[in-house]
Scaffold this active site. Structure first.
Site, PDB file in Angstrom:
ATOM      1  CG  ASN A  40      36.565  22.808  45.617  1.00 24.36           C
ATOM      2  OD1 ASN A  40      36.673  23.542  46.705  1.00 24.36           O
ATOM      3  ND2 ASN A  40      37.567  22.093  45.423  1.00 24.36           N
ATOM      4  CD  GLU A  42      38.103  17.368  44.345  1.00 24.23           C
ATOM      5  OE1 GLU A  42      39.123  18.194  44.331  1.00 24.23           O
ATOM      6  OE2 GLU A  42      38.190  16.301  44.873  1.00 24.23           O
ATOM      7  CB  CYS A  51      34.704  26.001  39.616  1.00 20.01           C
ATOM      8  SG  CYS A  51      35.687  25.138  38.619  1.00 20.01           S
ATOM      9  CD  GLU A  53      36.526  30.349  41.015  1.00 19.02           C
ATOM     10  OE1 GLU A  53      37.522  30.510  40.986  1.00 19.02           O
ATOM     11  OE2 GLU A  53      35.877  29.060  41.159  1.00 19.02           O
ATOM     12  CB  CYS A  84      39.157  26.929  35.578  1.00 16.47           C
ATOM     13  SG  CYS A  84      37.146  27.071  35.548  1.00 16.47           S
ATOM     14  CB  CYS A  87      35.380  29.965  36.930  1.00 13.74           C
ATOM     15  SG  CYS A  87      34.310  28.790  37.876  1.00 13.74           S
TER      16      CYS A  87
END
Length: 131
Positions: A40, A42, A51, A53, A84, A87
């Site tokens: 990830n 940010e 993310c 994934e 999420c 993803c």
């Protein structure tokens, strides 16, 4: 330790998570057997992050591969954390419903599921036929 677990665990350390402090690593195995990893990333404009994934899938596509055969996701949480919604849809785009997804914690807990179980009733290309 499986190759996927090793790759996801290693890349998790590279996560850029200065705001949430919640590092996630993911690894996908492509049909060729090659493993692609992502973490990830940010951003201060919080919803603009990426993310783990999605990063792994992007690495796979950048290499010219488009089929996932296995997934491993690891996070530093008390219980395994599922992907999420976005993803889940990305995984469904590149993997068949029966593809195994292992969700894990840095403490050693693991939960195995499938893409179809993570996203029942997935929107797919078949829904666009006749459009």
């Amino acid at each position: 330790m499986s190759e996927l677990k090793t790759a996801a665990t290693a890349v998790r350390e590279n996560a850029y998570a200065p705001y949430s402090k919640f590092k996630v690593g993911a690894a996908v195995r492509a049909a060729s057997g090659t493993i692609y990893a992502g973490c990830n990333v940010e951003n201060v404009a919080y919803p603009e992050g990426t993310c783990a994934e999605a990063g792994a899938i992007a690495a796979m596509a950048a290499a010219g591969e488009y089929e996932i055969t296995e997934v491993y996701v690891i996070a530093g949480s008390p219980t395994p954390v599922p992907p999420c919604g976005g993803c889940r849809q990305k995984l469904a785009e590149f993997g068949k419903g029966g593809v195994r997804v292992t969700l894990a914690t840095t403490g050693g807990a693991e939960f195995s599921t499938t893409i179809a179980d993570l996203l029942p009733g997935a929107f797919d290309a078949g829904h666009m036929e006749g459009a």
